[in-house]
Design a protein around this motif. Structure first.
Motif, PDB file in Angstrom:
ATOM      1  N   PHE A  39       5.100  -9.286  -1.275  1.00 46.03           N
ATOM      2  CA  PHE A  39       4.177  -8.895  -0.215  1.00 46.03           C
ATOM      3  C   PHE A  39       4.974  -8.608   1.046  1.00 46.03           C
ATOM      4  O   PHE A  39       5.718  -9.475   1.496  1.00 46.03           O
ATOM      5  N   PRO A  40       4.870  -7.398   1.594  1.00 47.57           N
ATOM      6  CA  PRO A  40       4.088  -6.253   1.141  1.00 47.57           C
ATOM      7  C   PRO A  40       4.851  -5.335   0.186  1.00 47.57           C
ATOM      8  O   PRO A  40       4.328  -4.324  -0.234  1.00 47.57           O
ATOM      9  N   HIS A  63       3.692  -0.258  -8.093  1.00 42.14           N
ATOM     10  CA  HIS A  63       2.976  -0.734  -6.911  1.00 42.14           C
ATOM     11  C   HIS A  63       1.590  -1.221  -7.299  1.00 42.14           C
ATOM     12  O   HIS A  63       0.879  -0.581  -8.075  1.00 42.14           O
ATOM     13  N   TYR A  64       1.201  -2.346  -6.702  1.00 47.04           N
ATOM     14  CA  TYR A  64      -0.152  -2.867  -6.891  1.00 47.04           C
ATOM     15  C   TYR A  64      -1.161  -1.999  -6.131  1.00 47.04           C
ATOM     16  O   TYR A  64      -0.806  -1.217  -5.248  1.00 47.04           O
ATOM     17  N   ARG A  65      -2.416  -2.189  -6.448  1.00 43.44           N
ATOM     18  CA  ARG A  65      -3.497  -1.539  -5.699  1.00 43.44           C
ATOM     19  C   ARG A  65      -3.380  -1.801  -4.198  1.00 43.44           C
ATOM     20  O   ARG A  65      -3.046  -2.898  -3.771  1.00 43.44           O
ATOM     21  N   GLY A  66      -3.693  -0.754  -3.437  1.00 44.76           N
ATOM     22  CA  GLY A  66      -3.744  -0.918  -1.995  1.00 44.76           C
ATOM     23  C   GLY A  66      -2.399  -1.023  -1.319  1.00 44.76           C
ATOM     24  O   GLY A  66      -2.325  -1.400  -0.151  1.00 44.76           O
ATOM     25  N   SER A  67      -1.315  -0.680  -2.022  1.00 40.02           N
ATOM     26  CA  SER A  67       0.018  -0.783  -1.423  1.00 40.02           C
ATOM     27  C   SER A  67       0.771   0.528  -1.555  1.00 40.02           C
ATOM     28  O   SER A  67       0.710   1.194  -2.582  1.00 40.02           O
ATOM     29  N   TRP A  68       1.447   0.896  -0.476  1.00 37.59           N
ATOM     30  CA  TRP A  68       2.389   2.002  -0.478  1.00 37.59           C
ATOM     31  C   TRP A  68       1.776   3.298  -1.011  1.00 37.59           C
ATOM     32  O   TRP A  68       2.375   4.007  -1.815  1.00 37.59           O
ATOM     33  N   GLY A  69       0.558   3.594  -0.589  1.00 30.46           N
ATOM     34  CA  GLY A  69      -0.094   4.849  -0.941  1.00 30.46           C
ATOM     35  C   GLY A  69      -0.931   4.817  -2.193  1.00 30.46           C
ATOM     36  O   GLY A  69      -1.640   5.789  -2.489  1.00 30.46           O
ATOM     37  N   VAL A  70      -0.883   3.734  -2.952  1.00 30.80           N
ATOM     38  CA  VAL A  70      -1.727   3.607  -4.141  1.00 30.80           C
ATOM     39  C   VAL A  70      -3.150   3.285  -3.687  1.00 30.80           C
ATOM     40  O   VAL A  70      -3.362   2.525  -2.744  1.00 30.80           O
ATOM     41  N   GLY A  71      -4.150   3.850  -4.361  1.00 31.72           N
ATOM     42  CA  GLY A  71      -5.545   3.652  -3.973  1.00 31.72           C
ATOM     43  C   GLY A  71      -6.025   2.234  -4.179  1.00 31.72           C
ATOM     44  O   GLY A  71      -5.322   1.386  -4.718  1.00 31.72           O
ATOM     45  N   GLY A  72      -7.266   2.007  -3.748  1.00 31.14           N
ATOM     46  CA  GLY A  72      -7.860   0.687  -3.879  1.00 31.14           C
ATOM     47  C   GLY A  72      -7.466  -0.226  -2.739  1.00 31.14           C
ATOM     48  O   GLY A  72      -6.806   0.184  -1.782  1.00 31.14           O
ATOM     49  N   ASP A  73      -7.884  -1.467  -2.836  1.00 29.22           N
ATOM     50  CA  ASP A  73      -7.655  -2.455  -1.788  1.00 29.22           C
ATOM     51  C   ASP A  73      -6.648  -3.492  -2.246  1.00 29.22           C
ATOM     52  O   ASP A  73      -6.670  -3.946  -3.393  1.00 29.22           O
ATOM     53  N   TRP A  74      -5.799  -3.889  -1.302  1.00 24.66           N
ATOM     54  CA  TRP A  74      -4.861  -4.973  -1.584  1.00 24.66           C
ATOM     55  C   TRP A  74      -5.580  -6.306  -1.523  1.00 24.66           C
ATOM     56  O   TRP A  74      -6.360  -6.576  -0.614  1.00 24.66           O
ATOM     57  N   SER A 112       9.130 -13.460  -4.764  1.00 21.87           N
ATOM     58  CA  SER A 112       8.209 -13.857  -3.703  1.00 21.87           C
ATOM     59  C   SER A 112       6.774 -13.887  -4.239  1.00 21.87           C
ATOM     60  O   SER A 112       6.492 -14.617  -5.187  1.00 21.87           O
ATOM     61  N   PHE A 113       5.859 -13.087  -3.674  1.00 17.75           N
ATOM     62  CA  PHE A 113       4.538 -12.986  -4.295  1.00 17.75           C
ATOM     63  C   PHE A 113       4.686 -12.548  -5.747  1.00 17.75           C
ATOM     64  O   PHE A 113       3.948 -13.011  -6.631  1.00 17.75           O
ATOM     65  N   GLY A 114       5.644 -11.680  -6.023  1.00 21.72           N
ATOM     66  CA  GLY A 114       5.891 -11.255  -7.400  1.00 21.72           C
ATOM     67  C   GLY A 114       6.351 -12.390  -8.295  1.00 21.72           C
ATOM     68  O   GLY A 114       6.054 -12.396  -9.494  1.00 21.72           O
ATOM     69  N   GLY A 115       7.073 -13.379  -7.736  1.00 19.00           N
ATOM     70  CA  GLY A 115       7.446 -14.545  -8.524  1.00 19.00           C
ATOM     71  C   GLY A 115       6.234 -15.372  -8.904  1.00 19.00           C
ATOM     72  O   GLY A 115       6.135 -15.873 -10.026  1.00 19.00           O
ATOM     73  N   PHE A 116       5.313 -15.518  -7.954  1.00 17.96           N
ATOM     74  CA  PHE A 116       4.028 -16.161  -8.241  1.00 17.96           C
ATOM     75  C   PHE A 116       3.279 -15.387  -9.318  1.00 17.96           C
ATOM     76  O   PHE A 116       2.778 -15.964 -10.293  1.00 17.96           O
ATOM     77  N   PHE A 158       0.676 -12.838   7.912  1.00 19.15           N
ATOM     78  CA  PHE A 158       0.161 -11.818   6.998  1.00 19.15           C
ATOM     79  C   PHE A 158      -0.251 -10.564   7.763  1.00 19.15           C
ATOM     80  O   PHE A 158       0.010  -9.442   7.308  1.00 19.15           O
ATOM     81  N   ASP A 159      -0.882 -10.736   8.920  1.00 21.81           N
ATOM     82  CA  ASP A 159      -1.270  -9.574   9.725  1.00 21.81           C
ATOM     83  C   ASP A 159      -0.060  -8.721  10.100  1.00 21.81           C
ATOM     84  O   ASP A 159      -0.173  -7.494  10.210  1.00 21.81           O
ATOM     85  N   GLY A 160       1.077  -9.346  10.275  1.00 24.05           N
ATOM     86  CA  GLY A 160       2.270  -8.609  10.661  1.00 24.05           C
ATOM     87  C   GLY A 160       2.905  -7.799   9.556  1.00 24.05           C
ATOM     88  O   GLY A 160       3.865  -7.057   9.811  1.00 24.05           O
ATOM     89  N   GLU A 161       2.383  -7.892   8.349  1.00 26.86           N
ATOM     90  CA  GLU A 161       2.983  -7.195   7.202  1.00 26.86           C
ATOM     91  C   GLU A 161       2.077  -6.129   6.599  1.00 26.86           C
ATOM     92  O   GLU A 161       2.335  -5.650   5.502  1.00 26.86           O
ATOM     93  N   LEU A 162       1.021  -5.737   7.286  1.00 26.55           N
ATOM     94  CA  LEU A 162      -0.036  -4.936   6.665  1.00 26.55           C
ATOM     95  C   LEU A 162       0.169  -3.429   6.743  1.00 26.55           C
ATOM     96  O   LEU A 162      -0.632  -2.688   6.166  1.00 26.55           O
ATOM     97  N   LEU A 163       1.204  -2.951   7.405  1.00 24.96           N
ATOM     98  CA  LEU A 163       1.354  -1.500   7.592  1.00 24.96           C
ATOM     99  C   LEU A 163       1.311  -0.716   6.287  1.00 24.96           C
ATOM    100  O   LEU A 163       0.623   0.311   6.206  1.00 24.96           O
ATOM    101  N   PRO A 164       2.003  -1.150   5.199  1.00 24.27           N
ATOM    102  CA  PRO A 164       1.942  -0.373   3.949  1.00 24.27           C
ATOM    103  C   PRO A 164       0.771  -0.734   3.049  1.00 24.27           C
ATOM    104  O   PRO A 164       0.720  -0.267   1.909  1.00 24.27           O
TER     105      PRO A 164
END
Length: 260
Positions: A39-40, A63-74, A112-116, A158-164
């Motif tokens: 994340f992110p 890429h998961y949903r809602g990240s880096w241009g992929v549709g849907g919501d993160w 990170s989140f991917g390890g989880f 978390f708010d500080g990482e939301l740009l992508p």
């Protein structure tokens, strides 16, 4: 057959997820590693994917949903659902045959989140042959006993990482983590890994997932797994341990999947 790097997509609840498949040379079928970013997703571990390809693995970064241009919501839950879908998809006969993949030798590696996500996904899917979790963010531990000040700090971080990312907020992410509670505790997953190959890597100079909180407490819980673990004096991105990370992960997967 030559090495290739095709772009691939996977449908997850109607959203096409974009991935890059790093295929080694040769007829295969190749053991396959799904690489799960955090994340992110600033660190996407393409160096690890390339190193695994050189060692004869097909490695997928997506890429998961809602990240880096992929549709849907993160959301954390959407990331879990997306990973489960992709890991299932690479074992489906048409996809595996087209890309020379071995559906019996599929591993997950996450940071990170991917390890989880790697541990959560493999716990629910016994068909995953090996699991590597690096600097995992333990959601259950993070939400346990969270006071108002700690909650505010997570919301701001978390708010500080939301740009992508799209469709979420720091408040929504903390609320989702709180609602899941102990259901997202990585230690509680350990019985699902009895006898299965697992590698846990902690990072000792890491303020994001401090090893004392997110790594060391897992080790006794996973004693029933075929566990290998390391803790290195490095930061969350393993900035000065990337080559060691690639070698360590490759050697573990070689043993776990019987590649050499």
């Amino acid at each position: 057959m030559r090495a290739a790097t095709p772009a691939v997509t996977f449908d997850s609840d109607g959203v096409p997820l974009l991935g890059v498949l790093h295929l080694p040379a040769g007829e295969g079928p190749h053991p396959t590693v799904v690489v799960l970013h955090g994340f992110p997703g600033n660190e996407r571990n393409f160096d690890l994917a390339q190193a695994l390809r050189q060692a004869g693995y097909a490695s997928l970064v997506f890429h998961y949903r809602g990240s880096w241009g992929v549709g849907g919501d993160w959301s954390w839950g959407n990331g879990l659902a997306d990973a489960a879908r992709v890991v299932a998809a690479v074992r489906e006969k048409p996809f595996a045959a087209e890309h020379r993949l071995d559906p019996e030798r599929v591993a997950v590696v996450g940071h990170s989140f991917g390890g989880f996500v790697a541990l959560m996904t493999a716990a629910a899917d016994p068909g995953i042959a090996a699991t590597v979790s690096v600097s995992a963010f333990d959601m259950g531990t993070a939400s346990r006993g969270l006071d108002a000040e700690g909650r505010r700090e997570y919301v701001e971080a978390f708010d500080g990482e939301l740009l992508p990312l799209t469709g979420t907020s720091g408040e929504a992410l903390v609320a989702e983590m709180e609602a899941a509670g102990e259901g997202w505790s990585l230690a509680s997953l350990a019985p699902a890994f009895a006898g299965r190959p697992v590698m846990l890597i902690g990072t000792g100079l890491d303020p994001v997932t401090p090893a004392a909180v997110h790594h060391r407490p897992l080790l006794p819980a996973y004693a029933g797994a075929a566990l290998e673990h390391h803790e290195w004096a490095t930061d969350h991105a393993l900035s000065d341990h990337r080559a060691e990370l690639a070698t360590t992960v490759r050697d573990f997967l070689d043993r776990a999947l019987g590649v050499r």
